[in-house]
Motif scaffolding. Structure first.
Motif, PDB file in Angstrom:
ATOM      1  N   UNK B 124       0.838  -1.203   0.000  1.00 14.25           N
ATOM      2  CA  UNK B 124       0.000   0.000   0.000  1.00 14.25           C
ATOM      3  C   UNK B 124       0.877   1.259   0.000  1.00 14.25           C
ATOM      4  N   UNK B 125       1.961   1.212   0.764  1.00 12.27           N
ATOM      5  CA  UNK B 125       2.870   2.361   0.808  1.00 12.27           C
ATOM      6  C   UNK B 125       3.461   2.633  -0.562  1.00 12.27           C
ATOM      7  N   UNK B 128       1.168   4.251  -2.941  1.00  9.19           N
ATOM      8  CA  UNK B 128       1.047   5.690  -2.699  1.00  9.19           C
ATOM      9  C   UNK B 128       2.234   6.480  -3.215  1.00  9.19           C
ATOM     10  N   UNK B 129       3.245   5.772  -3.720  1.00  8.83           N
ATOM     11  CA  UNK B 129       4.460   6.448  -4.191  1.00  8.83           C
ATOM     12  C   UNK B 129       4.589   6.409  -5.711  1.00  8.83           C
ATOM     13  N   UNK B 131       4.387   7.635  -9.240  1.00  4.77           N
ATOM     14  CA  UNK B 131       4.285   8.925  -9.927  1.00  4.77           C
ATOM     15  C   UNK B 131       4.358   8.606 -11.408  1.00  4.77           C
ATOM     16  N   UNK B 132       3.221   8.696 -12.088  1.00  3.54           N
ATOM     17  CA  UNK B 132       3.174   8.257 -13.467  1.00  3.54           C
ATOM     18  C   UNK B 132       4.056   9.100 -14.374  1.00  3.54           C
ATOM     19  N   UNK B 218      11.125   3.025   3.419  1.00  6.93           N
ATOM     20  CA  UNK B 218      11.104   3.254   4.862  1.00  6.93           C
ATOM     21  C   UNK B 218       9.645   3.366   5.290  1.00  6.93           C
ATOM     22  N   UNK B 280      10.202   2.138 -12.555  1.00  4.25           N
ATOM     23  CA  UNK B 280      10.509   3.367 -13.276  1.00  4.25           C
ATOM     24  C   UNK B 280       9.547   4.498 -12.902  1.00  4.25           C
ATOM     25  N   UNK B 283       8.403   6.771  -6.828  1.00  2.00           N
ATOM     26  CA  UNK B 283       9.294   7.719  -6.156  1.00  2.00           C
ATOM     27  C   UNK B 283       9.682   7.089  -4.830  1.00  2.00           C
ATOM     28  N   UNK B 285      11.873   6.547  -1.164  1.00  2.00           N
ATOM     29  CA  UNK B 285      12.119   7.434  -0.032  1.00  2.00           C
ATOM     30  C   UNK B 285      13.319   8.346  -0.324  1.00  2.00           C
TER      31      UNK B 285
END
Lengths: 321, 319
Positions: B124-125, B128-129, B131-132, B218, B280, B283, B285
């Motif tokens: 899930x984390x 949330x990261x 970035x298309x 992280x 690719x 994003x 940490x």
């Protein structure tokens, strides 16, 4: 490799902050603020209690590949990521902002996406950047299809305002403000400079001159701080605008100011989190037009009116004895 | 001049650093069907892996700039999509077959740990990261990938309804954003939701697996998917009782590494292509990324900027 995220020196930084009253009957405590601003499951919302309650969301990124607005009509394609983040002050005032910086030149062709993702908040021009023209263009606002940081800030704000913790019951009516800013470097030996313009109804534009080597986060924080205090001032001015204190319905007019006492008057705290190197810019604005001077005058006026209205009540109470 | 320092720890970001190897070498994935094929199938797998593992070590040595490279090996067991047998039964056979081929498994990981490890929802984390990668013309108005559960390496073919509104009505091809003249377009399903339960896709969990090996995730600044030492006793009878990441070799180099190499049968190629597309567009940490860059710089080790380029593969012939 050591070249990670290394780009050419920044020649231009830009962003937009949208500021509004949080639509809740009660101000949120830091815990609740932490839930609303948790834009990422694995990153903390930064919370600060001194000198006031302040919560800051993690940064999120949005990829862009489009033209930069330029006042001279130059076509400048740029690729990279724009940062969006949000802050809540005293559980009451919500700000959603976006920002990015642009180096003076970039690769001639679009690079693999991984190149841009390790440079968060950097938008690279394809070729050379006409910095002045683009700065003008960004401040004026571009044409449809050109990079618009306001759109990204608005997207984040819309998302946050839908949060289930918000009961959508604002204690009073107010309007959103937009503060659009650009920062360009000043020549060596020069101090920072600021040009603050109240443009349209709800739009303010800020042009900053920043000494080289200034931390970009510090510039963003300064602009968020300016936007917050400009919104406070704008909101209080609007509340008092057209108040009929001296007239027969004076008591009602004073009562109408109660939300200012309950929700706004304790929020004025310029430079609470502004980098020392940039606080000279705030001081310049205090000199002219004098943000704090106007605020304190307005606040004093409200207090005087409240005191005036209290005198008859006091008299009634005494004669009733 | 008086100087005052005032700090609030909750108001400052923090990223804890991790020890890092030069290379994290993956010796395979184990699925139910592999185990059902008996010890012989595992034996064939490790025999096929052996020469490529040697080659990967030689390559890491060449890249270490004359120093002895730190290399750790790992192995991933799928306990997410199908639950089969027990650790007590599977792990000893696995270790014995690896040893027979002359391979040492330093770390053993469970695939369900890539979804949730020690109560941290890793998948899930990472979702949330994402970035298309923006196709040309993206100026800041895009629905987040989180709404669709699909991630592509370019622009999809417009929907039929949208096409009907075009006068030409002709079919529009999809377009890979980073295409070299011709497109290799791929659209990856990241998860599906059924009866309120989300199941992460195999490529998505494999991308999380790569990111953990690269030490780039992280949770609130703290390390995730942390290895626990294996006590000398046996293995439990339930997968859930096995640590998400178990350190089997007490003298092993650190689990996390600057680069990864995975030696897999060629049937994994499409999955790993999808993994690359996810890596690719993730994003990682920022603090972790910086720490890896600074450390590798000090050590004089070249690490590619792009996260996807830090993962490499060997696909050996076979199924």
């Amino acid at each position: 490799m050591g070249t990670l995220g290394r780009t050419r020196p920044t020649t231009l930084a830009c962003g937009e902050v949208r500021t509004c009253l949080l639509p809740t009957s009660q101000a949120l405590d830091l815990r609740a603020a932490g839930h609303v601003l948790r834009l990422r499951a694995d990153e903390r919302v930064l919370a600060s209690e001194r000198p006031n309650l302040y919560a800051l969301s993690p940064d999120t990124l949005m990829g862009v590949d489009c033209a930069l607005p330029a006042s001279n009509g130059a076509k400048v394609r740029a690729v990279g990521t724009v940062v969006a983040r949000a802050a809540l002050t005293e559980g009451r005032v919500l700000q959603a902002g976006s920002f990015f910086r642009v180096p003076d030149t970039g690769p001639d062709q679009r690079q693999p996406w991984g190149h841009y993702l390790v440079r968060p908040g950097v938008v690279e021009p394809l070729g050379k950047l006409p910095a002045q023209a683009v700065a003008e263009g960004l401040l004026k606002g571009g044409r449809p299809g050109e990079l618009d940081p306001g759109l990204i800030a608005e997207g984040l704000l819309t998302r946050l305002l839908r949060h289930p913790l918000l009961d959508q019951k604002s204690p009073f009516k107010s309007r959103r403000t937009r503060l659009r800013w650009v920062a360009l470097p000043v020549p060596d030996g020069h101090g920072p400079s600021i040009d603050f313009t109240v443009a349209e109804d709800d739009l303010r534009t800020v042009r900053l001159g920043i000494p080289e080597g200034t931390d970009q986060t510090a510039v963003v924080r300064l602009c968020e701080d300016l936007a917050l205090h400009d919104w406070l001032l704008t909101t209080l001015v609007r509340m008092l605008d057209g108040s009929r204190f001296g007239s027969a319905d004076g008591p009602m007019a004073v009562l109408a100011l109660r939300p200012a006492v309950d929700h706004l008057m304790h929020l004025w705290m310029p430079r609470a989190r502004v980098d020392r190197k940039l606080s000279a810019l705030w001081e310049a604005l205090e000199e002219r037009p004098g943000f704090s001077r106007q605020w304190h005058t307005l606040v004093q006026r409200i207090r005087d009116q409240m005191a005036l209205q209290a005198i008859p009540l006091l008299r009634e109470a005494l004669t009733a004895r | 001049m008086t100087d005052a320092v005032f700090r609030e720890t909750a108001a400052e970001p923090l990223t804890r650093s991790l020890p890092l190897s030069h290379l994290s070498l993956e010796l395979g994935h184990l699925y139910m069907e592999d185990f059902e094929g008996g010890p012989e199938r595992l034996r064939r797998h490790f025999e096929s892996v052996k020469p490529w593992a040697e080659a990967a070590r030689a390559d890491a040595t060449a890249r270490a700039g004359g120093k002895r490279p730190r290399i750790s090996t790992c192995f991933l067991i799928d306990d997410y999509f199908t639950r089969f047998s027990t650790p007590a039964e599977v792990v000893p056979v696995l270790l014995a077959e690896a040893e027979r081929a002359g391979l040492v498994i330093d770390y053993l990981a469970r695939e369900s740990g890539c979804a949730v490890a020690d109560k941290v929802p890793l998948a899930e984390s990472v979702a949330g990261r994402l970035v298309e990668s923006p196709p040309p013309g993206s100026y800041g108005l895009r629905p987040p990938v989180g709404q669709t559960g699909w991630l592509a390496n370019g622009v999809r073919t417009p929907a039929l309804r949208a096409q009907a509104m075009r006068r030409s009505g002709a079919w529009q091809p999809p377009q890979e954003t980073a295409a070299h003249r011709h497109s290799v377009f791929l659209d990856v399903e990241l998860w599906d939701d059924k009866d309120g339960h989300r199941t992460w896709s195999c490529p998505f969990l494999a991308a999380v697996w790569q990111l953990t090996r690269l030490g780039l995730l992280r949770n609130e600044g703290e390390p995730v998917f942390v290895a626990r030492a294996h006590s000398s006793g046996g293995f439990p009878s339930e997968w859930d009782q096995l640590a998400p990441l178990l350190q089997l070799n007490a003298t092993a180099a650190p689990f996390n590494a600057y680069r990864t190499c995975s030696v897999l049968p060629s049937r994994f190629l499409p999955v790993e292509h999808a993994v690359r597309i996810i890596l690719d567009q993730t994003e990682v940490d920022a603090g972790a990324l910086r720490q890896v860059a600074e450390r590798s710089d000090r050590e004089g080790v070249a690490v590619p900027d792009s996260v996807a380029d830090r993962a490499s593969y060997v696909f050996y012939p076979g199924w």
